[in-house]
Design a protein around this motif. Structure first.
Motif, PDB file in Angstrom:
ATOM      1  N   ARG A 162      18.467  -4.019  92.432  1.00 42.41           N
ATOM      2  CA  ARG A 162      19.160  -4.990  93.289  1.00 42.41           C
ATOM      3  C   ARG A 162      18.199  -6.114  93.684  1.00 42.41           C
ATOM      4  O   ARG A 162      18.587  -7.285  93.734  1.00 42.41           O
ATOM      5  CB  ARG A 162      19.710  -4.296  94.535  1.00 42.41           C
ATOM      6  CG  ARG A 162      20.437  -5.231  95.479  1.00 42.41           C
ATOM      7  CD  ARG A 162      21.045  -4.514  96.661  1.00 42.41           C
ATOM      8  NE  ARG A 162      22.144  -3.661  96.232  1.00 42.41           N
ATOM      9  CZ  ARG A 162      23.323  -3.596  96.853  1.00 42.41           C
ATOM     10  NH1 ARG A 162      23.555  -4.316  97.924  1.00 42.41           N
ATOM     11  NH2 ARG A 162      24.265  -2.802  96.408  1.00 42.41           N
ATOM     12  N   SER A 163      16.949  -5.778  93.950  1.00 42.86           N
ATOM     13  CA  SER A 163      15.974  -6.800  94.341  1.00 42.86           C
ATOM     14  C   SER A 163      15.809  -7.838  93.239  1.00 42.86           C
ATOM     15  O   SER A 163      15.803  -9.044  93.505  1.00 42.86           O
ATOM     16  CB  SER A 163      14.618  -6.153  94.652  1.00 42.86           C
ATOM     17  OG  SER A 163      14.675  -5.433  95.859  1.00 42.86           O
ATOM     18  N   GLY A 167      16.670 -11.815  92.634  1.00 44.71           N
ATOM     19  CA  GLY A 167      15.587 -12.717  92.272  1.00 44.71           C
ATOM     20  C   GLY A 167      15.948 -13.598  91.088  1.00 44.71           C
ATOM     21  O   GLY A 167      15.146 -14.402  90.631  1.00 44.71           O
ATOM     22  N   GLY A 168      17.182 -13.449  90.600  1.00 43.75           N
ATOM     23  CA  GLY A 168      17.591 -14.184  89.407  1.00 43.75           C
ATOM     24  C   GLY A 168      18.542 -15.330  89.677  1.00 43.75           C
ATOM     25  O   GLY A 168      19.162 -15.849  88.762  1.00 43.75           O
ATOM     26  N   GLY A 169      18.662 -15.726  90.949  1.00 44.70           N
ATOM     27  CA  GLY A 169      19.602 -16.789  91.295  1.00 44.70           C
ATOM     28  C   GLY A 169      21.035 -16.322  91.064  1.00 44.70           C
ATOM     29  O   GLY A 169      21.283 -15.117  90.979  1.00 44.70           O
ATOM     30  N   GLY A 203      21.870 -13.594  88.542  1.00 43.10           N
ATOM     31  CA  GLY A 203      21.529 -12.202  88.803  1.00 43.10           C
ATOM     32  C   GLY A 203      20.546 -11.588  87.830  1.00 43.10           C
ATOM     33  O   GLY A 203      19.742 -12.286  87.195  1.00 43.10           O
ATOM     34  N   LEU A 204      20.629 -10.257  87.708  1.00 41.70           N
ATOM     35  CA  LEU A 204      19.678  -9.511  86.876  1.00 41.70           C
ATOM     36  C   LEU A 204      19.662  -9.964  85.413  1.00 41.70           C
ATOM     37  O   LEU A 204      18.575 -10.099  84.829  1.00 41.70           O
ATOM     38  CB  LEU A 204      19.969  -8.005  86.981  1.00 41.70           C
ATOM     39  CG  LEU A 204      18.920  -7.077  86.359  1.00 41.70           C
ATOM     40  CD1 LEU A 204      17.597  -7.136  87.126  1.00 41.70           C
ATOM     41  CD2 LEU A 204      19.426  -5.629  86.337  1.00 41.70           C
TER      42      LEU A 204
END
Lengths: 316, 316
Positions: free
Chosen positions: B243-244, B248-250, B253-254
């Protein structure tokens, strides 16, 4: 860092005006914190709509700043924008750089900054990946530059890794620590430059095993996250890995733990995974990446919980 | 585990009497939790002064239980000791085993338990290292056994890793999850047996890099701990590693994070350390292991902070 100066109410006497270079997520978050701590901030970024972007990011930071007990009214009164680099740094007490992670870019940038800024201006880079030794290679006074690498988002998470280069002046390190401490951060000076510094290396080490466990089908991403947030996460919020194992060794502490569990530990180390982040892995991990809400909603929830934890620990 | 049953006030109808085998630190902590949750507990341990040891441990657990909002008065009224294994398990609804981490010992133990206990008694092992498949090899009804591996101390930390063996009955897993959930724990069922399970493997992965950074002189143990407690610790208390990085991917997402930072991640993975816990390393780490207070004092401080964090997160 047991010799970190005690936190004071405001920034140190010597830093009143900060120039933030690069108004991406990190730069805008620094800007929010600096403003909330009463500093005057000049933002330098070539982006045409930089003012709108920064205003948006400031608005998003307000709930977090407020929860930290910081003032949030009239923040923008101390904010200005200056697209010309020389003018932007001319009267700065400190510069916090957040530009693209390219060595040539940062080398040229700091070459210009050291000429345009006053000789006593503190020069700080948020880089997560480039060593101060390299960035400062072409500087006339490399002693002025030190890395001040925050953990995202800088206005909420306490850590700042202060990483001197080979030629960084010890007084620059001292001033950087004093600056971040006065902002309510927890600066930590590294004794040696190492790629990725410390927090991101530790994060990468855990994430490698996490990816391997998901690839092997032991748990899903969400299940692994649940395991972390119900065990090692809360544990490492209150005691780091060494202290934790010190307390896992009975009255004999870490020495006893290492003597008795060292061999088992080595066995587990040998068994850890070494996944490749190839296309198949990226696809599997991407397919599972459904966290039940939008990134923005999840981010708000995370920050809210983050502040609760920090308040519980006296970090905010 | 999105299908975990909702927590209820007490244990499920079917579990009222628990037998705890082995009264070491883990067994005594389970005993404290079971008693505080209103269960009747029989402790089985050959130790001559087992009663004194358990009473001491219960006394130490009281502040934590109280902070969790659990009753602590008259706990010992529902506690008895029975040195004879057959008699100890004869009327148990569940057995939580915490014996020595030796396969032959556990195989023989559960062989005897399944004969002496009722056919419907839930059989649980706290083992952190041995697979249920192996322990159950000699059992007539291997479907009855499942691993219920807690994170230390079990009366405080929410996680219980529920790890079925190859022949564990799905109904045993379901009952184990219901049992732990009713005790206020966060059980997590693993989909495959893997040595060390998940939390300890992740812990070992991070600790390996931590040891390497200290051996290389990048930071001291205390400095590394400070870095963890001011960044990734509080972060992973509120959002696990997937999830972190999703956040962190704007907005992408992941998947976006992995596509763009995957190569950098692989570079960092290749650069991670592989220290050997040999005598020189153990000596260096032992020399640094001064945490400024006794293990007992540090443990109390840790548990107090742990509870504050868990309350902040709604985990307690």
């Amino acid at each position: 860092m047991n010799d970190t100066p005690a936190a004071t109410a405001g920034p140190p006497e010597t830093v009143r005006r900060v120039t933030v270079i690069g108004a991406g997520v990190i730069g805008a978050s620094w800007t929010a914190l600096f403003l909330a701590r009463g500093l005057t901030v000049t933002v330098n970024d070539p982006l045409p709509d930089v003012e709108r972007v920064v205003h948006d990011q400031l608005r998003q930071a307000v709930p977090g700043l407020r929860a930290l007990g910081l003032p949030t009214a009239g923040l923008e009164g101390n904010l200005r924008f200056e697209a010309d680099l020389d003018r932007a740094v001319a009267d700065a007490d400190a510069v916090q750089e957040n530009g693209p992670e390219r060595l040539d870019f940062k080398q040229e940038l700091f070459g210009r900054i050291e000429q345009a800024a006053r000789p006593d201006t503190l020069l700080l880079s948020s880089t997560s990946g480039i060593r101060a030794t390299e960035i400062a290679q072409a500087m006339k006074h490399p002693g002025r530059l030190v890395i001040g690498h925050p953990f995202n988002p800088p206005h909420l998470v306490p850590l700042v890794e202060v990483v001197p280069g080979e030629r960084t002046d010890p007084d620059t390190v001292r001033r950087a620590v004093a600056f971040y401490t006065a902002l309510g951060k927890k600066p930590q000076v590294l004794r040696r430059e190492v790629p990725g510094f410390v927090a991101n290396r530790l994060q990468a080490a855990l994430f490698r095993e996490a990816v391997d466990l998901v690839v092997k089908g032991v748990v899903t991403e969400q299940e692994l996250d649940e395991i972390v947030t119900s065990s090692i996460g809360p544990r490492w919020a209150v005691a780091g890995p060494f202290r934790s194992f010190h307390l896992g060794g009975g009255p004999g502490g870490l020495p006893h733990f290492l003597q008795h569990l060292g061999p088992g530990l080595e066995g587990m180390w040998r068994d850890l995974g070494t996944p490749k982040p190839d296309q198949a892995t990226v696809q599997l991990l991407s397919e599972q990446a459904d966290f039940g809400a939008s990134v923005e909603e999840l981010e708000s929830a995370r920050d809210e919980a983050q502040i609760k934890v920090m308040r519980a620990l006296g970090l905010a």
